[in-house]
Design a protein around this motif. Structure first.
Motif, PDB file in Angstrom:
ATOM      1  N   ASN A 222      47.789  -2.298 -33.396  1.00  0.00           N
ATOM      2  CA  ASN A 222      48.568  -1.120 -33.770  1.00  0.00           C
ATOM      3  C   ASN A 222      47.654   0.101 -33.814  1.00  0.00           C
ATOM      4  OD1 ASN A 222      50.250   0.796 -35.022  1.00  0.00           O
ATOM      5  ND2 ASN A 222      51.118  -0.700 -36.446  1.00  0.00           N
ATOM      6  N   ASP A 223      48.069   1.186 -33.154  1.00  0.00           N
ATOM      7  CA  ASP A 223      47.239   2.391 -33.153  1.00  0.00           C
ATOM      8  C   ASP A 223      47.434   3.241 -34.411  1.00  0.00           C
ATOM      9  OD1 ASP A 223      49.701   3.614 -32.839  1.00  0.00           O
ATOM     10  OD2 ASP A 223      49.231   4.576 -30.923  1.00  0.00           O
ATOM     11  N   GLY A 224      48.253   2.736 -35.359  1.00  0.00           N
ATOM     12  CA  GLY A 224      48.511   3.451 -36.596  1.00  0.00           C
ATOM     13  C   GLY A 224      49.806   4.220 -36.585  1.00  0.00           C
ATOM     14  N   ALA A 225      50.372   4.422 -35.392  1.00  0.00           N
ATOM     15  CA  ALA A 225      51.629   5.153 -35.261  1.00  0.00           C
ATOM     16  C   ALA A 225      52.744   4.274 -34.716  1.00  0.00           C
ATOM     17  CB  ALA A 225      51.428   6.373 -34.366  1.00  0.00           C
ATOM     18  N   GLY A 226      52.507   2.961 -34.703  1.00  0.00           N
ATOM     19  CA  GLY A 226      53.533   2.049 -34.225  1.00  0.00           C
ATOM     20  C   GLY A 226      53.532   1.843 -32.729  1.00  0.00           C
ATOM     21  N   ARG A 227      52.419   2.164 -32.088  1.00  0.00           N
ATOM     22  CA  ARG A 227      52.244   1.906 -30.649  1.00  0.00           C
ATOM     23  C   ARG A 227      51.258   0.756 -30.505  1.00  0.00           C
ATOM     24  NH1 ARG A 227      54.981   3.190 -25.903  1.00  0.00           N
ATOM     25  NH2 ARG A 227      53.619   2.548 -24.178  1.00  0.00           N
ATOM     26  N   PHE A 228      51.570  -0.222 -29.623  1.00  0.00           N
ATOM     27  CA  PHE A 228      50.785  -1.443 -29.538  1.00  0.00           C
ATOM     28  C   PHE A 228      50.187  -1.610 -28.148  1.00  0.00           C
ATOM     29  CE2 PHE A 228      53.757  -1.884 -32.936  1.00  0.00           C
ATOM     30  CZ  PHE A 228      53.028  -2.505 -33.937  1.00  0.00           C
ATOM     31  N   GLU A 229      48.918  -1.973 -28.144  1.00  0.00           N
ATOM     32  CA  GLU A 229      48.206  -2.249 -26.906  1.00  0.00           C
ATOM     33  C   GLU A 229      47.693  -3.685 -26.930  1.00  0.00           C
ATOM     34  OE1 GLU A 229      48.132  -0.318 -24.384  1.00  0.00           O
ATOM     35  OE2 GLU A 229      49.006   1.444 -25.374  1.00  0.00           O
ATOM     36  N   PRO A 230      47.717  -4.372 -25.780  1.00  0.00           N
ATOM     37  CA  PRO A 230      47.158  -5.735 -25.732  1.00  0.00           C
ATOM     38  C   PRO A 230      45.734  -5.748 -26.253  1.00  0.00           C
ATOM     39  CG  PRO A 230      48.339  -5.234 -23.711  1.00  0.00           C
ATOM     40  CD  PRO A 230      48.267  -3.944 -24.490  1.00  0.00           C
ATOM     41  N   TRP A 231      45.422  -6.758 -27.040  1.00  0.00           N
ATOM     42  CA  TRP A 231      44.146  -6.846 -27.731  1.00  0.00           C
ATOM     43  C   TRP A 231      43.358  -8.012 -27.168  1.00  0.00           C
ATOM     44  CZ3 TRP A 231      44.203  -6.762 -33.827  1.00  0.00           C
ATOM     45  CH2 TRP A 231      42.905  -6.593 -34.310  1.00  0.00           C
ATOM     46  N   ASP A 232      43.767  -9.222 -27.531  1.00  0.00           N
ATOM     47  CA  ASP A 232      43.082 -10.422 -27.035  1.00  0.00           C
ATOM     48  C   ASP A 232      44.111 -11.485 -26.685  1.00  0.00           C
ATOM     49  OD1 ASP A 232      40.262  -9.861 -27.157  1.00  0.00           O
ATOM     50  OD2 ASP A 232      40.462  -9.840 -29.343  1.00  0.00           O
ATOM     51  N   THR A 233      43.697 -12.418 -25.822  1.00  0.00           N
ATOM     52  CA  THR A 233      44.507 -13.577 -25.451  1.00  0.00           C
ATOM     53  C   THR A 233      43.726 -14.834 -25.804  1.00  0.00           C
ATOM     54  OG1 THR A 233      45.548 -12.371 -23.626  1.00  0.00           O
ATOM     55  CG2 THR A 233      45.670 -14.775 -23.557  1.00  0.00           C
ATOM     56  N   TYR A 234      44.421 -15.808 -26.418  1.00  0.00           N
ATOM     57  CA  TYR A 234      43.763 -17.023 -26.895  1.00  0.00           C
ATOM     58  C   TYR A 234      44.472 -18.252 -26.332  1.00  0.00           C
ATOM     59  CZ  TYR A 234      41.669 -13.827 -30.247  1.00  0.00           C
ATOM     60  OH  TYR A 234      40.985 -12.792 -30.824  1.00  0.00           O
ATOM     61  N   PRO A 235      43.709 -19.283 -25.956  1.00  0.00           N
ATOM     62  CA  PRO A 235      44.325 -20.486 -25.391  1.00  0.00           C
ATOM     63  C   PRO A 235      45.035 -21.299 -26.462  1.00  0.00           C
ATOM     64  CG  PRO A 235      41.970 -20.829 -25.694  1.00  0.00           C
ATOM     65  CD  PRO A 235      42.241 -19.387 -26.035  1.00  0.00           C
ATOM     66  N   ALA A 236      46.163 -21.886 -26.068  1.00  0.00           N
ATOM     67  CA  ALA A 236      46.891 -22.833 -26.921  1.00  0.00           C
ATOM     68  C   ALA A 236      47.387 -23.949 -26.014  1.00  0.00           C
ATOM     69  CB  ALA A 236      48.064 -22.154 -27.620  1.00  0.00           C
ATOM     70  N   ASN A 237      46.959 -25.166 -26.269  1.00  0.00           N
ATOM     71  CA  ASN A 237      47.247 -26.267 -25.358  1.00  0.00           C
ATOM     72  C   ASN A 237      48.740 -26.431 -25.128  1.00  0.00           C
ATOM     73  OD1 ASN A 237      44.503 -26.730 -25.456  1.00  0.00           O
ATOM     74  ND2 ASN A 237      44.670 -28.297 -27.049  1.00  0.00           N
ATOM     75  N   TYR A 238      49.111 -26.685 -23.885  1.00  0.00           N
ATOM     76  CA  TYR A 238      50.494 -26.936 -23.505  1.00  0.00           C
ATOM     77  C   TYR A 238      51.362 -25.717 -23.831  1.00  0.00           C
ATOM     78  CZ  TYR A 238      48.708 -31.655 -22.972  1.00  0.00           C
ATOM     79  OH  TYR A 238      47.961 -32.729 -22.589  1.00  0.00           O
ATOM     80  N   VAL A 239      52.569 -25.902 -24.364  1.00  0.00           N
ATOM     81  CA  VAL A 239      53.519 -24.806 -24.571  1.00  0.00           C
ATOM     82  C   VAL A 239      53.374 -24.268 -25.994  1.00  0.00           C
ATOM     83  CG1 VAL A 239      55.938 -24.117 -24.572  1.00  0.00           C
ATOM     84  CG2 VAL A 239      55.116 -25.809 -22.900  1.00  0.00           C
ATOM     85  N   ALA A 240      52.883 -23.039 -26.111  1.00  0.00           N
ATOM     86  CA  ALA A 240      52.771 -22.395 -27.421  1.00  0.00           C
ATOM     87  C   ALA A 240      54.155 -21.950 -27.863  1.00  0.00           C
ATOM     88  CB  ALA A 240      51.826 -21.194 -27.338  1.00  0.00           C
ATOM     89  N   SER A 241      54.543 -22.346 -29.079  1.00  0.00           N
ATOM     90  CA  SER A 241      55.904 -22.071 -29.541  1.00  0.00           C
ATOM     91  C   SER A 241      55.879 -21.211 -30.800  1.00  0.00           C
ATOM     92  CB  SER A 241      56.649 -23.391 -29.783  1.00  0.00           C
ATOM     93  OG  SER A 241      57.982 -23.156 -30.141  1.00  0.00           O
ATOM     94  N   GLY A 242      56.004 -21.818 -31.983  1.00  0.00           N
ATOM     95  CA  GLY A 242      56.029 -21.047 -33.218  1.00  0.00           C
ATOM     96  C   GLY A 242      54.670 -20.463 -33.560  1.00  0.00           C
ATOM     97  N   ILE A 243      54.689 -19.353 -34.313  1.00  0.00           N
ATOM     98  CA  ILE A 243      53.442 -18.706 -34.709  1.00  0.00           C
ATOM     99  C   ILE A 243      53.614 -18.116 -36.108  1.00  0.00           C
ATOM    100  CG2 ILE A 243      54.035 -16.469 -33.673  1.00  0.00           C
ATOM    101  CD1 ILE A 243      51.036 -16.272 -32.813  1.00  0.00           C
ATOM    102  N   GLY A 244      52.557 -18.176 -36.896  1.00  0.00           N
ATOM    103  CA  GLY A 244      52.561 -17.604 -38.232  1.00  0.00           C
ATOM    104  C   GLY A 244      51.186 -17.066 -38.572  1.00  0.00           C
ATOM    105  N   ALA A 245      51.137 -16.087 -39.466  1.00  0.00           N
ATOM    106  CA  ALA A 245      49.870 -15.493 -39.887  1.00  0.00           C
ATOM    107  C   ALA A 245      49.773 -15.543 -41.402  1.00  0.00           C
ATOM    108  CB  ALA A 245      49.761 -14.047 -39.405  1.00  0.00           C
ATOM    109  N   GLY A 246      48.581 -15.840 -41.902  1.00  0.00           N
ATOM    110  CA  GLY A 246      48.342 -15.887 -43.334  1.00  0.00           C
ATOM    111  C   GLY A 246      46.898 -16.256 -43.614  1.00  0.00           C
ATOM    112  N   ASP A 247      46.494 -16.114 -44.840  1.00  0.00           N
ATOM    113  CA  ASP A 247      45.123 -16.432 -45.230  1.00  0.00           C
ATOM    114  C   ASP A 247      45.054 -17.923 -45.562  1.00  0.00           C
ATOM    115  OD1 ASP A 247      42.558 -16.542 -46.082  1.00  0.00           O
ATOM    116  OD2 ASP A 247      42.824 -15.239 -47.824  1.00  0.00           O
ATOM    117  N   PHE A 248      44.780 -18.750 -44.567  1.00  0.00           N
ATOM    118  CA  PHE A 248      44.828 -20.200 -44.732  1.00  0.00           C
ATOM    119  C   PHE A 248      43.515 -20.806 -45.210  1.00  0.00           C
ATOM    120  CE2 PHE A 248      47.865 -19.177 -41.253  1.00  0.00           C
ATOM    121  CZ  PHE A 248      49.009 -19.388 -41.985  1.00  0.00           C
TER     122      PHE A 248
END
Length: 370
Positions: free
Chosen positions: A77-103
């Protein structure tokens, strides 16, 4: 706890637990219909979207799984609600659900990705504190039925202020719970719970403990949380149609959590009474994927509903006297993921979606009076 945030963490604004509305909550100013401000191609077969402050700068970033590329992507996020691609990460097979948190309890927003196909996996990516994710660690769900997890939810299930994980599959007959203890996710506990397409957490009986709700065929299934990370027996309510999507919120402003259920050509609300639900009331519009939060700033939750193959996303406005005329915004043909968060830092909640058919991220920013 602020219900539009879904979970009581500044790190995560999309996945987690809805509570009953806090008494004396300060309401925001009135908000206008959101406007499409960004359409950005992401890749092949997006499956889900989530949001969180990944780099600790106070701005909400986005994450999305790309099932057709076996990856997930982060967008800064550039701070104004505009988004640019950042990074891409591998996930084996079909990546489906996603969640973020301090695990791991280090103060940074980490990422969990549910993987389907091949060996069932839930992959954890640790944040370095600046938004870069480390190598994936498989915290295999060990489902006793051998089914992959497709959805992950994060919330504090046992009141210890640590983020726990619930995982579920459309094909399994159970859900798994992993409690976080001293920064470590424990081995999963399993609970019998049939569900088809969608799953949510919410405090339906006002005891301060997250409960679990899901949809299976024509049924809405509810299990009350016990405060230790466990759940009680299943109670069922019929919808009268094939249920595909689910959202939780207080749509009438009475302090009770309600359930919105969407299906092909149908959308209904089951009004909560503090113990369960009444009969479903159909709204006369279609609903596929659903999310809920207060979008118009009146202190009452609204429903964001996508219409599968309909090129329309609706914001159905809740009120004390019933639902108001919905806002409608242009969308892709098959919107599969919705994130609701304050994306531009200017006061109301905004909308971000991903579309499975054209692979596009769409951002809709709202405008709210001070």
């Amino acid at each position: 706890m602020d219900k539009p945030g879904h979970i009581e963490l500044s790190l995560v604004l999309v996945l987690g637990c809805h509570s009953h509305r806090d008494e004396g909550r300060e309401e925001a100013g009135a908000c206008l219909e959101p406007t499409l401000t960004q359409s950005t191609p992401l890749g092949i077969n997006p499956r889900e979207i989530a949001a969180g402050d990944l780099d600790g700068d106070g701005d909400i970033d986005l994450l999305a799984t790309l099932g057709g590329e076996s990856t997930f992507v982060t967008l800064r996020n550039d701070g104004a609600g505009r988004f640019e691609p950042w990074d891409t990460y591998p996930a084996n097979y079909v990546a489906s659900g996603i969640g973020a948190g301090d695990f791991d309890s280090d103060g940074d927003a980490d990422v969990l990705v549910a993987v389907v196909g091949g060996i069932p996996e839930i992959l954890r990516y640790r944040n370095d504190g600046y938004g870069a994710m480390g190598e994936p660690e498989d915290i295999a769900v060990d489902d006793p039925y051998g089914m992959p997890s497709e959805q992950v939810l994060v919330a504090d299930l046992n009141g210890d202020d640590a983020v726990d994980v619930v995982a579920a599959s459309a094909y399994s007959r159970s859900i798994s719970v992993r409690l976080q203890e001293a920064g470590v996710l424990a081995r999963p506990a399993f609970f019998d719970f049939d569900y088809t397409q969608d799953l949510e957490l919410g405090d339906f009986n006002a005891d301060g403990v997250p409960d679990l709700i899901g949809v299976l065929n024509e049924d809405v299934n509810l299990m009350l949380g016990d405060g230790t990370g466990g759940f009680g027996p299943v109670t069922r309510w019929e919808t009268g149609f094939l249920a595909l999507g689910l959202a939780v919120g207080d749509f009438g402003g009475d302090g009770n959590l309600d359930a919105a259920v969407g299906g092909t050509g149908a959308l209904a609300v089951l009004w909560g009474d503090g113990e369960g639900f009444g009969v479903p009331i159909r709204l006369g519009v279609a609903g596929g994927r659903l999310e809920a939060a207060d979008l118009d700033g009146d202190g009452i939750d609204d429903i964001v509903a996508t219409e599968f193959e309909g090129h329309t996303t609706r914001v159905i406005l809740g009120s004390e006297s019933g639902f108001m005329t919905p806002w409608e915004v242009e969308a892709g043909a098959f919107t599969v993921g919705i994130a609701l968060a304050q994306l531009d830092g200017e006061g109301g909640l905004d909308i971000a979606t991903v579309d499975n058919s054209d692979g596009v991220l769409r951002v809709y920013l709202s405008a709210c009076a001070p």
